[in-house]
Design a protein around this motif. Structure first.
Motif, mmCIF file in Angstrom:
data_model
loop_
_atom_site.group_PDB
_atom_site.id
_atom_site.type_symbol
_atom_site.label_atom_id
_atom_site.label_comp_id
_atom_site.label_asym_id
_atom_site.label_seq_id
_atom_site.Cartn_x
_atom_site.Cartn_y
_atom_site.Cartn_z
ATOM 1 N N MET A 238 0.809 -1.209 0.000
ATOM 2 C CA MET A 238 0.000 0.000 0.000
ATOM 3 C C MET A 238 0.850 1.270 0.000
ATOM 4 O O MET A 238 1.798 1.410 0.777
ATOM 5 N N ALA A 239 0.490 2.206 -0.868
ATOM 6 C CA ALA A 239 1.067 3.549 -0.828
ATOM 7 C C ALA A 239 0.225 4.395 0.130
ATOM 8 O O ALA A 239 -0.966 4.134 0.330
ATOM 9 N N ASN A 240 0.852 5.382 0.736
ATOM 10 C CA ASN A 240 0.128 6.272 1.640
ATOM 11 C C ASN A 240 0.890 7.576 1.788
ATOM 12 O O ASN A 240 1.962 7.743 1.210
ATOM 13 N N THR A 241 0.331 8.484 2.565
ATOM 14 C CA THR A 241 0.955 9.803 2.703
ATOM 15 C C THR A 241 1.932 9.889 3.857
ATOM 16 O O THR A 241 2.617 10.881 4.031
ATOM 17 N N GLY A 242 1.956 8.858 4.680
ATOM 18 C CA GLY A 242 2.738 8.914 5.905
ATOM 19 C C GLY A 242 1.879 9.183 7.116
ATOM 20 O O GLY A 242 2.332 9.030 8.250
ATOM 21 N N GLN A 243 0.634 9.564 6.890
ATOM 22 C CA GLN A 243 -0.310 9.795 7.976
ATOM 23 C C GLN A 243 -1.136 8.534 8.215
ATOM 24 O O GLN A 243 -1.350 7.733 7.303
ATOM 25 N N PRO A 244 -1.637 8.333 9.427
ATOM 26 C CA PRO A 244 -2.469 7.158 9.698
ATOM 27 C C PRO A 244 -3.704 7.115 8.795
ATOM 28 O O PRO A 244 -4.304 8.143 8.478
ATOM 29 N N GLU A 245 -4.055 5.923 8.367
ATOM 30 C CA GLU A 245 -5.266 5.668 7.577
ATOM 31 C C GLU A 245 -5.329 6.531 6.319
ATOM 32 O O GLU A 245 -6.385 7.026 5.942
ATOM 33 N N SER A 246 -4.197 6.705 5.657
ATOM 34 C CA SER A 246 -4.159 7.493 4.415
ATOM 35 C C SER A 246 -4.033 6.620 3.180
ATOM 36 O O SER A 246 -4.047 7.131 2.057
ATOM 37 N N GLY A 247 -3.891 5.303 3.350
ATOM 38 C CA GLY A 247 -3.888 4.402 2.202
ATOM 39 C C GLY A 247 -5.298 4.225 1.672
ATOM 40 O O GLY A 247 -6.250 4.070 2.449
ATOM 41 N N GLY A 248 -5.448 4.251 0.345
ATOM 42 C CA GLY A 248 -6.781 4.110 -0.232
ATOM 43 C C GLY A 248 -6.799 3.159 -1.412
ATOM 44 O O GLY A 248 -7.059 1.964 -1.273
ATOM 45 N N SER A 249 -6.530 3.699 -2.596
ATOM 46 C CA SER A 249 -6.542 2.875 -3.801
ATOM 47 C C SER A 249 -5.159 2.667 -4.394
ATOM 48 O O SER A 249 -4.950 1.744 -5.184
ATOM 49 N N GLN A 250 -4.210 3.511 -4.031
ATOM 50 C CA GLN A 250 -2.887 3.423 -4.649
ATOM 51 C C GLN A 250 -2.019 2.360 -3.975
ATOM 52 O O GLN A 250 -2.030 2.222 -2.745
#
Length: 225
Positions: free
Chosen positions: A153-165
């Protein structure tokens, strides 16, 4: 989600996020037990340059896999392009803005907020106001390394920021594992390529401009059975 990504060095973990937060890590190797892999769902990725398949770790990662299955089988990924590929590192995919292969917003999008899906554990979940899902990290059975061929999962570094990427590793990128306490990285692995991994490696090596393929690589469909 909607902030434009900043350009960074090729080996920066920022290249795996759709905003600009840095993320680093190493690994603790975990392999799903053979008895757990019998009924794993299989995702078929059909692109304009060929097809590959991956098994999904539905037992270890029921929220992440349930989210992915919901998006895939609803057609969310159909027509989306790989927007970031780096040889000997990874191929990133899944941003809805990347339906336009030249969109400057590629890497910043995700699912619609407050939409619902069902985990592979049968429990219902609701994406947050930015389309993110709960992070599946912190448990021993979730210690799966970012090995070559894995989906993460890709994310922004913030909690619960993973979505579709997500990204597909084309090297053993153990520095991206969530459980290396030398950094705050949290890129949970939720599957692995089982068929035609060589195609993914080829995609990672195409000619690019700012890591975006010059000749667009389009995902025709992703379906899970």
């Amino acid at each position: 989600w909607n902030r434009k990504k900043e350009k960074d060095s090729k080996n920066s973990p920022k290249s795996l996020c759709h905003t600009t937060h840095e993320r680093f890590c190493t690994y603790f190797l975990f392999s799903p037990r053979s008895e757990d892999t019998i009924n794993m769902p299989v995702a078929t990725f059909t692109t304009n340059v060929g097809t590959f398949r991956a098994e999904l770790y539905s037992d270890q990662m029921p929220i992440t896999v349930g989210n992915f299955i919901d998006l895939a089988n609803s057609g969310f990924y159909d027509g989306v392009h790989f927007h970031r590929v780096i040889p000997d590192f990874m191929c990133q995919f899944g941003c809805p803005y990347a339906k336009d292969p030249n969109s400057r917003q590629s890497g910043t999008g995700g699912p619609n907020p407050f939409t619902n899906f069902t985990g592979t554990n049968g429990h219902p979940y609701t994406r947050n106001k930015e389309g993110g899902i709960p992070d599946e990290v912190g448990q021993p059975y979730q210690r799966i390394t970012n090995d070559a061929g894995t989906l993460s999962m890709a994310n922004t570094g913030q909690p619960e920021s993973g979505g579709s990427q997500f990204f597909i590793n084309v090297a053993h990128n153990d520095f991206l594992d969530w459980f290396d306490r030398r950094s705050p990285s949290a890129h949970p692995v939720f599957g692995k390529i089982t068929e035609n991994y060589d195609l993914v490696v080829q995609i990672s090596r195409v000619q690019t401009r700012d890591d975006n393929p010059i000749q667009p690589i389009q995902m025709i469909s992703v379906r899970v059975a």
